[in-house]
Design an enzyme around this catalytic site. Structure first.
Site, mmCIF file in Angstrom:
data_model
loop_
_atom_site.group_PDB
_atom_site.id
_atom_site.type_symbol
_atom_site.label_atom_id
_atom_site.label_comp_id
_atom_site.label_asym_id
_atom_site.label_seq_id
_atom_site.Cartn_x
_atom_site.Cartn_y
_atom_site.Cartn_z
ATOM 1 N N CYS A 7 -74.617 -19.266 5.757
ATOM 2 C CA CYS A 7 -75.576 -20.197 6.353
ATOM 3 C C CYS A 7 -74.907 -21.356 7.087
ATOM 4 O O CYS A 7 -75.600 -22.253 7.581
ATOM 5 C CB CYS A 7 -76.545 -20.690 5.296
ATOM 6 S SG CYS A 7 -77.562 -19.335 4.657
ATOM 7 N N HIS A 39 -77.628 -30.507 5.451
ATOM 8 C CA HIS A 39 -78.058 -29.133 5.173
ATOM 9 C C HIS A 39 -79.404 -29.202 4.431
ATOM 10 O O HIS A 39 -80.324 -28.496 4.794
ATOM 11 C CB HIS A 39 -76.978 -28.453 4.332
ATOM 12 C CG HIS A 39 -77.131 -26.985 4.186
ATOM 13 N ND1 HIS A 39 -77.198 -26.133 5.272
ATOM 14 C CD2 HIS A 39 -77.222 -26.187 3.089
ATOM 15 C CE1 HIS A 39 -77.324 -24.890 4.837
ATOM 16 N NE2 HIS A 39 -77.343 -24.900 3.519
ATOM 17 N N HIS A 92 -85.379 -22.405 5.660
ATOM 18 C CA HIS A 92 -83.942 -22.342 5.917
ATOM 19 C C HIS A 92 -83.698 -21.133 6.811
ATOM 20 O O HIS A 92 -83.835 -19.986 6.381
ATOM 21 C CB HIS A 92 -83.204 -22.204 4.587
ATOM 22 C CG HIS A 92 -81.720 -22.209 4.696
ATOM 23 N ND1 HIS A 92 -81.048 -22.188 5.902
ATOM 24 C CD2 HIS A 92 -80.756 -22.228 3.738
ATOM 25 C CE1 HIS A 92 -79.750 -22.197 5.681
ATOM 26 N NE2 HIS A 92 -79.552 -22.227 4.371
#
Lengths: 393, 268
Positions: free
Chosen positions: A155, A285, A322
């Site tokens: 990610c 994040h 996400h």
């Protein structure tokens, strides 16, 4: 490390659950429009959580004749279509052999593998299951004949791709680079995160005391990178520094002390030739998992030092989930748009402060503030960390 | 070919190779096709690594560790020599994730197996075992991706973002043997499972990476067989074993791209 040549971000294109162009994406971030919904494209009834940031219909491109029947490719092509509308990339602009493509992904074409193994479609569909297939398809669609790279730092991929793209320009490997990230929602990833119990049944609440996990989303985000001297027109901004590091701690959880992320942030600032005192804004994040947000907060305090409480920090993952390989590129674009428009999008659903997450996370509504220099941080499976330093134009 | 100015070249401090041919570069035959004797795929099996931590790890993760161990042995170095945040780790593979992905898709892997479907977990196991905490990048693709990983290692070394860089590659095929059999036209049999790791340090030459579209497939696979992304790393190990410590020229092709990595000595 010394300061490197700035690399211009000439243009950008996005395909997201909250908008399929930059204007829609930006206004949704500011107004708090939600891209989270019940997933409809594949069965989710057997999963604990069946919600996510799903793009219900790709609206930008009307005809897909030249594009393989691969959702990941189509998200990329949709984003690229917006990019080239701002900055045409034909042979008159750049020799095809000097146009490179660098994309990051956590999942590649895995859905093609799911479909092929289930007996759907022709056998050649399996070739699309390779993680570099969607990136290769994008390069073909763009007519790029330079290097086509796929990076997969989980990610954090969307940050690594931008960093490598910038290095390719600095070293003359290409004259223009289309760089970014993508990932789609599919059964494979929903089953996986469901099994890990990482998905929340609540809202995604980054840095909130009640936070209980993330939701996934799908997106593609691309930027056009050029050497500053070649940028040619008013760019969106500049990529000043990048670093991708490994924790060497755990295969799926972040290092409990955040050492790898701290190292990445410090390396990226050093590459940019700036110090923590120069950072105006942080795009975190901010997945809303209990561990991530606490670790990230601690890292930002160490990196930014005494200024940390006064530096605005946000997370946009509550808005669309996400988006994995796309996330870091979307967040980089958000940083540059914040500089352009003088607004910082809020961290949605942050209502109850957590004593362990005590920075200024821009809760509630957008804030009028024009960051010049932004730090964007990313983490991923395998202890992957990414950090970007971006400068607004 | 796209043109690129050179950058300071790294030198190869050590190289480790584990392949289906046997242990190290010494086991590589003179002619892969003849040595394969009609077999289209040569497997590595599962390495015998001790330790509870490895009980659930996939065999591709274990081969990554085995390649690092072979590299340390070649360099006569202890693991402490590479530990810490000054060691970069660059991982490259075209298809190593296939086995884990398939197991998860077909339900044989279980929920906890999901983490192993991420390609990043393979270098992560090596990073955990050897406490590698420096810059880390993972490239997906065939032989050109391996050459680009070497180029990026040189970039990190030249920028002093690290003191040493490990370029690690793993390719396994057995779990998807039936799928590779369908795609035989795309590969150059025999497919040979392999893992390799190079230890690069700042050197005194120049490194140039060029790439272009079209052209003929390089014949580097003649001796090694098709190791996909591991091929160029194995070639370095082979040359080193045969007394050519620095690679002078490596070529790799994948998806129509042909990349050349050239290292010239002494012009740095």
């Amino acid at each position: 490390m010394s300061r490197l040549e700035r690399v211009a971000v000439v243009a950008a294109g996005v395909t997201t659950p909250i908008g399929q162009d930059l204007d829609a994406f930006w206004s949704s971030l500011l107004t708090g429009a939600s891209g989270i919904s019940t997933i409809e494209r594949f069965p989710v009834a057997d999963l604990r959580v069946g919600r996510g940031g799903e793009i219900k219909k790709l609206t930008r491109i009307k005809r897909w004749d030249r594009v393989p029947d691969c959702r990941a490719t189509r998200l990329l092509v949709s984003a690229a279509d917006e990019l080239i509308a701002q900055a045409p990339l034909g042979p008159a602009v750049v020799e095809p052999a000097r146009l490179a493509v660098v994309v990051g992904t956590a999942l590649g074409g895995v859905e093609e593998g799911e479909r092929a193994l289930a007996g759907e479609g022709p056998r050649r569909r399996l070739r699309g299951a390779l993680y570099d297939s969607p990136g290769d398809n994008l390069a073909r669609w763009l007519g790029a004949r330079g290097p086509a790279l796929t990076v997969s730092t989980a990610c954090a991929s969307g940050a690594t791709a931008l960093g490598i793209g910038a290095d390719m320009l600095r070293q003359g490997q290409a004259d223009l680079v289309v760089a970014g990230g993508y990932d789609i929602l599919c059964r494979f990833v929903m089953r996986g995160f469901d099994a890990l119990r990482s998905l929340t049944r609540d809202e995604v609440r980054p840095f909130d005391k009640r936070r209980s996990g993330l939701l996934l989303g799908e997106a593609a985000a691309l930027v056009l990178l050029a050497r500053e001297a070649d940028a040619g027109r008013a760019p969106l901004g500049y990529l000043r520094g990048h670093a991708s590091t490994g924790d060497g701690s755990h295969i799926s959880a972040p290092d409990p002390d955040g050492r790898g992320l701290e190292h990445a942030a410090r390396l990226a600032l050093a590459e940019a030739g700036v110090g923590p005192e120069d950072v105006d804004f942080v795009s975190a994040h901010g997945t809303a998992t209990p561990l991530n947000d606490r670790i990230e907060t601690a890292v930002l305090k160490r990196v930014l030092g005494p200024r940390a409480p006064s530096v605005p920090v946000n997370s946009i993952k509550a808005t669309m989930g996400h988006t994995m390989g796309a996330a870091a590129t979307l967040e980089a674009i958000m940083c540059l748009l914040a500089g352009r428009h003088g607004q910082i999008p809020p961290t949605r659903h942050l209502e109850v402060p957590d004593p362990e997450c005590d920075l200024d996370y821009v809760p509630g509504t957008a804030r009028a503030f024009r960051p010049r220099l932004s730090l964007s941080t990313s983490l991923g499976f395998g202890g992957c960390n990414g950090a970007l330093v971006l400068e607004s134009a | 070919m796209s043109q690129a100015a050179g950058i300071p070249a790294p030198s190869v401090r050590a190289a480790g190779l584990c392949s289906a041919w046997g242990a190290g570069a010494a086991a590589v035959p003179a002619d892969a096709r003849a040595a394969a004797a009609g077999r289209s795929l040569l497997g590595l099996g599962r390495p015998a690594l001790q330790g509870e931590r490895f009980r659930r790890a996939t065999r591709e993760c274990l081969w990554a560790l085995a390649a690092v161990e072979a590299m340390l042995e070649d360099g006569r170095a202890e693991r402490g020599a590479i530990a810490g945040d000054r060691t970069a780790l660059l991982f490259v593979s075209a298809a190593v994730y296939g086995a884990s992905n398939r197991a998860f898709i077909e339900g044989t892997g279980g929920g906890t197996h999901f983490a192993y479907t991420a390609p990043a977990v393979i270098p992560a196991e090596a990073a955990i075992e050897y406490r590698l905490r420096g810059p880390s990048v993972l490239l997906i693709g065939g032989p050109p991706a391996a050459l680009r990983a070497m180029w990026y290692a040189a970039t990190l070394l030249a920028a002093r973002a690290c003191d040493r860089a490990l370029v690690l590659g793993v390719e396994t095929f057995e779990e998807c043997a039936d799928l590779y059999a369908r795609a035989r036209r795309r590969t150059a049999p025999p497919l040979v499972e392999a893992a390799a790791c190079l230890w690069l340090e700042p050197g005194d030459g120049r490194l140039v990476l060029r790439s272009g579209r079209g052209g003929s497939r390089p014949d580097g696979a003649r001796r090694l067989g098709d190791m996909l992304a591991v091929g160029p790393l194995a070639e370095v190990a082979l040359r080193r074993h045969e007394g050519h410590p620095d690679p002078l020229g490596l070529t790799g092709a994948w998806r129509g791209e042909v990349a050349n990595l050239i290292i010239t000595k002494g012009a740095g």
